[in-house]
Write a protein that holds these residues in place. Structure first.
Motif, mmCIF file in Angstrom:
data_model
loop_
_atom_site.group_PDB
_atom_site.id
_atom_site.type_symbol
_atom_site.label_atom_id
_atom_site.label_comp_id
_atom_site.label_asym_id
_atom_site.label_seq_id
_atom_site.Cartn_x
_atom_site.Cartn_y
_atom_site.Cartn_z
ATOM 1 N N LEU A 1 0.828 -1.210 0.000
ATOM 2 C CA LEU A 1 0.000 0.000 0.000
ATOM 3 C C LEU A 1 0.862 1.260 0.000
ATOM 4 C CD1 LEU A 1 -2.867 -1.004 2.462
ATOM 5 C CD2 LEU A 1 -2.970 -0.811 -0.029
ATOM 6 N N ALA A 2 1.979 1.221 0.713
ATOM 7 C CA ALA A 2 2.876 2.372 0.741
ATOM 8 C C ALA A 2 3.491 2.605 -0.631
ATOM 9 C CB ALA A 2 3.967 2.157 1.792
ATOM 10 N N VAL B 1 4.043 10.195 -7.188
ATOM 11 C CA VAL B 1 5.025 10.470 -8.256
ATOM 12 C C VAL B 1 4.301 10.696 -9.584
ATOM 13 C CG1 VAL B 1 6.891 9.427 -9.605
ATOM 14 C CG2 VAL B 1 6.917 9.262 -7.111
ATOM 15 N N LEU B 2 3.289 9.898 -9.863
ATOM 16 C CA LEU B 2 2.522 10.042 -11.099
ATOM 17 C C LEU B 2 1.831 11.402 -11.173
ATOM 18 C CD1 LEU B 2 1.580 8.564 -13.687
ATOM 19 C CD2 LEU B 2 -0.401 7.807 -12.372
ATOM 20 N N ILE B 3 1.274 11.852 -10.081
ATOM 21 C CA ILE B 3 0.608 13.153 -10.039
ATOM 22 C C ILE B 3 1.612 14.276 -10.267
ATOM 23 C CG2 ILE B 3 -0.599 14.765 -8.506
ATOM 24 C CD1 ILE B 3 -2.067 12.316 -7.342
ATOM 25 N N VAL B 4 2.788 14.191 -9.627
ATOM 26 C CA VAL B 4 3.817 15.223 -9.800
ATOM 27 C C VAL B 4 4.270 15.282 -11.256
ATOM 28 C CG1 VAL B 4 6.191 15.847 -9.188
ATOM 29 C CG2 VAL B 4 4.582 15.167 -7.403
ATOM 30 N N LEU C 1 3.009 5.907 -2.939
ATOM 31 C CA LEU C 1 4.184 6.633 -3.439
ATOM 32 C C LEU C 1 4.133 6.732 -4.963
ATOM 33 C CD1 LEU C 1 6.926 7.951 -2.787
ATOM 34 C CD2 LEU C 1 7.945 5.682 -3.075
ATOM 35 N N GLY C 2 3.751 5.660 -5.630
ATOM 36 C CA GLY C 2 3.635 5.662 -7.085
ATOM 37 C C GLY C 2 2.595 6.655 -7.569
#
Length: 90
Positions: free
Chosen positions: A7-8, A16-19, A12-13
Motif C-alpha cells: 500500500l505504501a 510520483v505520477l501526479i507530480v 508513493l507511485g
C-alpha cells in the motif's frame, strides 16, 4: 501485515505520477503559448508580405502604358481564355 509495504508503494507511485502529470501539463501550456506567439508573428509577416506584393503590382501596373495594362491585376481581363470581358459601345 505484508500488505502495508504494498500500500505504501502504491501511494508513493500515485504521488510520483501526479507530480509528473502536473509538470507535463505545465510544459504543454508553455508550449501552446509559444506556438501561438510564433503563429501570430508568422501570420503578421505573411500578411505584410502580401500587402507589399500587392502594392508593388499596383505600382508596376501604374507605370505601364494603357495598352499593356491588361494583366492579372485587371479584373476585366479573363484569366482563363485571355479574352477581354469589358463591354464597349463600338
Amino acid at each position: 501485515m505484508p500488505s502495508t509495504p504494498t500500500l505504501a508503494l502504491i501511494a508513493l507511485g500515485l504521488i510520483v505520477l501526479i507530480v509528473i502529470a502536473i509538470r507535463v501539463i505545465r510544459s504543454l501550456r508553455r508550449f501552446a503559448r509559444a506556438r501561438t506567439l510564433v503563429g501570430d508573428g508568422l501570420g503578421n509577416g505573411v500578411g505584410l508580405l502580401k500587402a507589399r506584393s500587392a502594392a508593388l503590382k499596383v505600382a508596376i501596373a501604374g507605370r505601364r502604358p494603357r495598352e499593356q495594362a491588361r494583366t492579372r491585376a485587371n479584373s476585366a481581363y479573363d484569366r482563363r481564355s485571355g479574352a477581354d470581358r469589358r463591354i464597349t459601345n463600338g
